[in-house]
Design a protein around this motif. Sequence first.
Motif, PDB file in Angstrom:
ATOM      1  N   LEU A  22       0.822  -1.214   0.000  1.00 42.37           N
ATOM      2  CA  LEU A  22       0.000   0.000   0.000  1.00 42.37           C
ATOM      3  C   LEU A  22       0.854   1.262   0.000  1.00 42.37           C
ATOM      4  O   LEU A  22       0.534   2.244  -0.668  1.00 42.37           O
ATOM      5  N   GLY A  23       1.959   1.244   0.725  1.00 42.43           N
ATOM      6  CA  GLY A  23       2.865   2.390   0.735  1.00 42.43           C
ATOM      7  C   GLY A  23       3.471   2.637  -0.628  1.00 42.43           C
ATOM      8  O   GLY A  23       3.566   3.779  -1.088  1.00 42.43           O
ATOM      9  N   TYR A  24       3.866   1.573  -1.311  1.00 40.26           N
ATOM     10  CA  TYR A  24       4.436   1.724  -2.655  1.00 40.26           C
ATOM     11  C   TYR A  24       3.388   2.233  -3.644  1.00 40.26           C
ATOM     12  O   TYR A  24       3.679   3.071  -4.493  1.00 40.26           O
ATOM     13  N   LYS A  25       2.159   1.758  -3.514  1.00 42.77           N
ATOM     14  CA  LYS A  25       1.083   2.221  -4.391  1.00 42.77           C
ATOM     15  C   LYS A  25       0.834   3.714  -4.195  1.00 42.77           C
ATOM     16  O   LYS A  25       0.665   4.455  -5.166  1.00 42.77           O
ATOM     17  N   LEU A  26       0.806   4.172  -2.961  1.00 37.60           N
ATOM     18  CA  LEU A  26       0.630   5.607  -2.691  1.00 37.60           C
ATOM     19  C   LEU A  26       1.801   6.416  -3.227  1.00 37.60           C
ATOM     20  O   LEU A  26       1.616   7.509  -3.763  1.00 37.60           O
ATOM     21  N   GLN A  29       1.404   6.804  -6.998  1.00 34.59           N
ATOM     22  CA  GLN A  29       0.319   7.714  -7.361  1.00 34.59           C
ATOM     23  C   GLN A  29       0.718   9.172  -7.174  1.00 34.59           C
ATOM     24  O   GLN A  29       0.272  10.037  -7.924  1.00 34.59           O
ATOM     25  N   ASN A  30       1.555   9.468  -6.191  1.00 29.75           N
ATOM     26  CA  ASN A  30       1.870  10.854  -5.851  1.00 29.75           C
ATOM     27  C   ASN A  30       3.125  11.404  -6.507  1.00 29.75           C
ATOM     28  O   ASN A  30       3.361  12.594  -6.449  1.00 29.75           O
ATOM     29  N   ARG A  31       3.925  10.572  -7.142  1.00 28.27           N
ATOM     30  CA  ARG A  31       5.145  11.091  -7.747  1.00 28.27           C
ATOM     31  C   ARG A  31       4.847  11.692  -9.122  1.00 28.27           C
ATOM     32  O   ARG A  31       3.883  11.332  -9.783  1.00 28.27           O
ATOM     33  N   GLU A  32       5.688  12.630  -9.520  1.00 29.11           N
ATOM     34  CA  GLU A  32       5.526  13.309 -10.791  1.00 29.11           C
ATOM     35  C   GLU A  32       5.907  12.379 -11.941  1.00 29.11           C
ATOM     36  O   GLU A  32       6.929  11.703 -11.877  1.00 29.11           O
ATOM     37  N   PRO A  33       5.106  12.358 -12.994  1.00 28.53           N
ATOM     38  CA  PRO A  33       5.460  11.528 -14.141  1.00 28.53           C
ATOM     39  C   PRO A  33       6.641  12.124 -14.908  1.00 28.53           C
ATOM     40  O   PRO A  33       6.834  13.336 -14.929  1.00 28.53           O
ATOM     41  N   LYS A  34       7.442  11.241 -15.519  1.00 32.94           N
ATOM     42  CA  LYS A  34       8.569  11.691 -16.328  1.00 32.94           C
ATOM     43  C   LYS A  34       8.134  11.701 -17.787  1.00 32.94           C
ATOM     44  O   LYS A  34       7.290  10.922 -18.207  1.00 32.94           O
ATOM     45  N   GLY A  35       8.729  12.579 -18.577  1.00 30.64           N
ATOM     46  CA  GLY A  35       8.427  12.616 -20.002  1.00 30.64           C
ATOM     47  C   GLY A  35       7.986  13.992 -20.424  1.00 30.64           C
ATOM     48  O   GLY A  35       8.474  15.008 -19.937  1.00 30.64           O
ATOM     49  N   VAL A  36       7.043  14.037 -21.344  1.00 31.38           N
ATOM     50  CA  VAL A  36       6.568  15.285 -21.923  1.00 31.38           C
ATOM     51  C   VAL A  36       5.106  15.458 -21.550  1.00 31.38           C
ATOM     52  O   VAL A  36       4.315  14.527 -21.586  1.00 31.38           O
ATOM     53  N   GLU A  48       5.775  20.836 -22.133  1.00 33.63           N
ATOM     54  CA  GLU A  48       6.731  20.904 -21.028  1.00 33.63           C
ATOM     55  C   GLU A  48       7.455  19.589 -20.923  1.00 33.63           C
ATOM     56  O   GLU A  48       6.860  18.523 -20.973  1.00 33.63           O
ATOM     57  N   LYS A  49       8.782  19.658 -20.783  1.00 35.59           N
ATOM     58  CA  LYS A  49       9.572  18.456 -20.554  1.00 35.59           C
ATOM     59  C   LYS A  49       9.731  18.277 -19.060  1.00 35.59           C
ATOM     60  O   LYS A  49      10.127  19.189 -18.342  1.00 35.59           O
ATOM     61  N   LYS A  50       9.404  17.112 -18.575  1.00 36.72           N
ATOM     62  CA  LYS A  50       9.487  16.824 -17.139  1.00 36.72           C
ATOM     63  C   LYS A  50      10.763  16.097 -16.832  1.00 36.72           C
ATOM     64  O   LYS A  50      11.238  15.286 -17.501  1.00 36.72           O
TER      65      LYS A  50
END
Length: 50
Positions: A22-26, A29-36, A48-50
């Motif tokens: 459950l901690g890993y799932k949270l 969900q809360n981390r910023e996606p990488k990419g464009v 925007e490039k992330k």
Amino acid sequence: MPINRNVLVIAVAILCVAVGALGYKLYEQNREPKGVQLNIGSGGISVEKK
């Protein structure tokens, strides 16, 4: 009737795995996606490039 010690150890292990999952799932969900990131709005299209 006392609970067998092995059953208690297995129950604690299952709870630890569940809390970790459950901690890993949270976290995922809360981390910023990488990419464009593409935004389309009234001002046009922005990239925007992330």
